[in-house]
Design a protein around this motif. Sequence first.
Motif, short mmCIF file in Angstrom:
data_model
loop_
_atom_site.label_atom_id
_atom_site.label_comp_id
_atom_site.label_asym_id
_atom_site.label_seq_id
_atom_site.Cartn_x
_atom_site.Cartn_y
_atom_site.Cartn_z
N ARG A 9 0.81 -1.22 0.00
CA ARG A 9 0.00 0.00 0.00
C ARG A 9 0.84 1.26 0.00
O ARG A 9 0.31 2.35 -0.12
N GLY A 10 2.15 1.10 0.10
CA GLY A 10 3.04 2.27 0.11
C GLY A 10 3.30 2.76 -1.30
O GLY A 10 2.56 2.47 -2.23
N SER A 11 4.36 3.51 -1.45
CA SER A 11 4.67 4.10 -2.76
C SER A 11 5.14 3.02 -3.74
O SER A 11 5.59 1.94 -3.34
N SER A 12 5.02 3.35 -5.02
CA SER A 12 5.47 2.43 -6.05
C SER A 12 6.18 3.22 -7.14
O SER A 12 6.02 4.44 -7.24
N ASP A 13 6.96 2.52 -7.97
CA ASP A 13 7.69 3.19 -9.04
C ASP A 13 6.90 3.16 -10.34
O ASP A 13 5.79 2.61 -10.40
N ARG A 26 -0.80 -6.70 -11.08
CA ARG A 26 -1.07 -6.55 -9.65
C ARG A 26 -0.10 -7.37 -8.79
O ARG A 26 0.08 -7.10 -7.61
N HIS A 27 0.54 -8.37 -9.38
CA HIS A 27 1.47 -9.20 -8.62
C HIS A 27 2.76 -8.48 -8.30
O HIS A 27 3.47 -8.85 -7.37
N ARG A 28 3.07 -7.43 -9.04
CA ARG A 28 4.29 -6.67 -8.76
C ARG A 28 4.23 -6.01 -7.39
O ARG A 28 5.26 -5.69 -6.81
N LEU A 29 3.03 -5.81 -6.87
CA LEU A 29 2.86 -5.20 -5.55
C LEU A 29 2.78 -6.24 -4.43
O LEU A 29 2.75 -5.88 -3.27
N CYS A 30 2.76 -7.52 -4.76
CA CYS A 30 2.63 -8.56 -3.74
C CYS A 30 3.92 -8.69 -2.93
O CYS A 30 5.01 -8.80 -3.49
N VAL A 31 3.76 -8.69 -1.61
CA VAL A 31 4.91 -8.83 -0.71
C VAL A 31 4.73 -10.02 0.24
O VAL A 31 5.42 -10.11 1.25
N ASN A 32 3.81 -10.93 -0.08
CA ASN A 32 3.63 -12.13 0.74
C ASN A 32 4.89 -12.99 0.59
O ASN A 32 5.20 -13.44 -0.51
N TYR A 40 6.21 -1.56 -9.29
CA TYR A 40 6.76 -2.28 -8.14
C TYR A 40 6.71 -1.39 -6.91
O TYR A 40 7.00 -0.19 -6.98
N GLY A 41 6.37 -1.98 -5.75
CA GLY A 41 6.35 -1.24 -4.51
C GLY A 41 7.75 -0.82 -4.10
O GLY A 41 8.72 -1.52 -4.38
N ARG A 42 7.85 0.33 -3.44
CA ARG A 42 9.12 0.86 -2.97
C ARG A 42 9.01 1.15 -1.48
O ARG A 42 7.99 1.64 -1.00
N PHE A 43 10.09 0.86 -0.75
CA PHE A 43 10.08 1.03 0.70
C PHE A 43 11.36 1.69 1.17
O PHE A 43 12.45 1.37 0.71
#
Length: 156
Positions: free
Chosen positions: A29-33, A83-89, A37-40
């Motif tokens: 749910r955070g920022s993405s590029d 949508r899988h690019r954001l998955c962090v499971n 892809y999610g970025r942390f």
Amino acid sequence: MIAIDRRRLRAFITQVDSTAGPDGCWPWRGSSDQDGYGRFGKQAEGAHRVAYELMVRPVPAGLHVDHTCHNDDTTCPGGVGCRHRLCVNPAHLEAVTQRDNLLRSRHTMPHHNAAKTHCPQGHEYTPENTYTRRTSKGYARRECRTCRRDRLAAAA
């Protein structure tokens, strides 16, 4: 056993939607590029890579973190909208070589080329009829020996 930075883990977890349960995708749910892809964190690390390192183990040198949930889904369009690019499971993540990562995704050219069983002229790619060479950029290229032989004979 790896030492876990509890503050970093807590900051990470607050940006994860784990409502799908242990088997479902956990969207970031955070920022993405711009690639989806999610970025942390301050270094803008890949969120899926951070998840793997925080909850599984450090990523071995030279390996990439693959989303295995993406490889099983035939309805995903791939690309930036995947949508899988954001998955962090962490259960959906695996450290693999770049080659394996590219070959697993049905949205990449290496995957499509590896799936080809015959050359454009219809000759089967068998070990006996396949010549493999490296390009100037280091990529492996398959070539039909029958077509290569015909092409070289025509040039002579």
